[in-house]
Design an enzyme around this catalytic site. Structure first.
Site, PDB file in Angstrom:
ATOM      1  CE  LYS A  45      -4.218   2.151  -0.706  1.00 46.20           C
ATOM      2  NZ  LYS A  45      -3.663   0.074  -0.614  1.00 46.20           N
TER       3      LYS A  45
ATOM      4  CB  SER B 257      -4.591   1.067   3.715  1.00 46.75           C
ATOM      5  OG  SER B 257      -3.390   1.045   2.583  1.00 46.75           O
TER       6      SER B 257
ATOM      7  CB  SER C 165      -1.240   0.016   0.951  1.00 50.20           C
ATOM      8  OG  SER C 165      -1.717  -0.914   0.798  1.00 50.20           O
TER       9      SER C 165
END
Length: 477
Positions: free
Chosen positions: A169, A224, A166
């Site tokens: 991101k 997330s 993640s």
């Protein structure tokens, strides 16, 4: 409190459970899931991949969350018990994987020759504190750098191309966040939530309900949430278009180790990044005030279902960056201000953080610690930050974080014919105090909420300084 408003962190909120028998390769394991389905209409009783429980109290926390979410208490209790059995906290002594892969013999030299060599790179001056050893720093790759000047204080395999989880991101946010005003509303369609991987971390977005862009970004950074990522990607022209834009943005940032396959960081064949590139994404994103707000928010309220009379309820969400929000076995790191954490089957734990102590601002990225202990990635990041703050003036830089292609023609992309020139450009940049990132100024965020956590946020501009103090804003305003 209104949607998106900040509230004081009050210990561990619901963090989900881990069901080891049902975990599938490629699933997220860093944050709780609202569901694990890959379609827009998941089975609400099916939770396959979520964060490991943090204490025996997870049973009651899970039951409470289940009641609010419509899950059967019996199901939630069973999941919580199975999670406790599978918890790494109860699994015995931590250990390193003896079959861990070796880094490539040659890697990218962007940022300097030493950053392309395998192993730890550090150049201490007399009196420099000793860098923690391999028993303490077990990550396959890490880098600690000065966030303002870009000077790399030390690194280990920083250009090793690994699964990012993640932390990718950050690139998604740096690419998409400037495109939509934060007060814009979007009603979620079933197609917006299609295509999410099994076990995706979710914030809890529901079809046919409307959310502001501000809400969606809180879901991306705090929980997330892949459902928030897919919704924003749909608003941005779809997943395919968003992935192409992210790849182009990575190219512009000189992040040549990165290949984007999914916008949310979910494990996918060929999806890779590096500790070096993740630091570039964080450094670029932190120049956006909204990015800084979201990544430094510890907790907030998120819109829920409609109740009687059509009024929307809300529920609390907490940032899963444990150096920011803390955990039962970890206090928030003093001066932390984001940025993003992640964990998947292939990636292990990944984390990029930024912190300030006095006038010094440091970036750290850690990828895939071999030691398997609870919150290990955060612990190793904290040790690197501690060392970096103590050593910043007592080491020679071993490289630098380069600027975007539009600003930086001395990228360190060394080839046979231009090696000498690239090295000269690198050294000239290291000797200067400028570079992408400009002047960073500490600010208060969210009316002092983060100050209670020992966190400090930044105001960042490439070319001009900001006032010494800038009043922060509450996330809901």
């Amino acid at each position: 409190m209104g949607s998106g408003s900040i509230r004081r962190a009050a210990g561990a909120l619901f963090r989900g459970v881990l069901s080891a028998s049902r975990e599938k390769p490629g699933t997220f394991t860093d944050v709780p899931t609202t569901s694990c389905a890959s379609t827009a209409s998941p089975d609400p009783t099916d939770l396959t991949a979520a964060a490991a429980p943090t204490a025996p109290a997870v049973l009651s926390a899970t039951a409470g969350h289940a009641a609010r979410s419509g899950f059967r208490l019996r199901t939630a209790a069973a999941l919580a018990v199975s999670g406790l059995v599978a918890s790494p906290l109860l699994a015995g002594t931590a250990y390193a994987d003896p079959k861990a892969p070796a880094p490539p013999a040659k890697m990218s030299q962007i940022g300097g020759d030493r950053l392309g060599a395998p192993g730890v790179q550090v150049a201490p001056k007399p009196g420099a504190p000793k860098l923690p050893g391999p028993d303490t720093l077990t990550a396959r790759s890490w880098i600690v750098s000065d966030a303002e000047t870009g000077k790399v204080l030390a690194a280990k395999n920083p250009h090793w191309r690994l699964a990012p989880a993640s932390t990718l991101k950050m690139l998604f946010a740096d690419t998409v966040l400037p495109k939509f005003p934060k007060n814009q509303k979007h009603t979620v369609k079933p197609a917006d939530l299609a295509g999410m991987g099994i076990g995706s971390s979710l914030v809890g977005i529901k079809e046919n309900l409307s959310y502001t862009v501000h809400d969606l970004w809180l879901g991306v950074f705090l929980r997330s949430g892949n459902d928030a990522v897919h919704t924003l990607s749909s608003m941005n022209g779809g997943t395919k278009a968003t992935v192409a834009q992210m790849q182009q943005r990575a190219k512009e940032l000189n992040a040549t180790d990165t290949h984007v396959v999914t916008p949310d960081g979910y494990d996918a064949p060929g999806q890779v990044s590096s500790a070096y590139d993740l630091s570039l994404f964080a450094r670029a994103g932190l120049q956006n005030a909204d990015f800084r707000e979201y990544c430094s928010t510890a907790s907030a309220q998120f819109p829920g279902d409609k109740g009687k009379g059509g009024k929307r309820a809300s529920f609390g969400i907490q940032n899963t960056n444990r150096l920011l929000s803390g955990d039962f076995d970890m206090k928030p790191y003093p001066g932390i201000a984001g940025v993003k954490n992640g964990s998947t089957t292939n990636a292990g734990s990944t984390f990029t953080g930024v912190a300030q102590r006095g006038d010094r601002k440091l970036l750290v990225t850690v990828m895939h610690p071999e030691k398997r202990e609870h919150n290990e990635g955060y612990r190793e990041a904290a040790k690197l930050l501690d060392w970096g703050f103590a050593a910043a003036d007592k080491v020679e830089p071993v490289g630098r974080l380069v600027g975007p292609r539009s600003e930086d023609d001395g990228t360190g992309a060394v080839g046979p014919k231009d090696k000498k020139g690239a090295q000269d450009n690198n050294q000239a940049s290291l000797d200067s105090s400028g570079g992408s990132g400009g002047a960073w100024t500490a600010v208060g965020v969210a009316g002092g909420t983060l100050a209670l956590l020992g966190a400090v946020a930044f105001a960042v501009h490439r070319r001009r300084p900001l006032p010494e103090r800038v009043r922060g804003r509450r996330a809901g305003k």
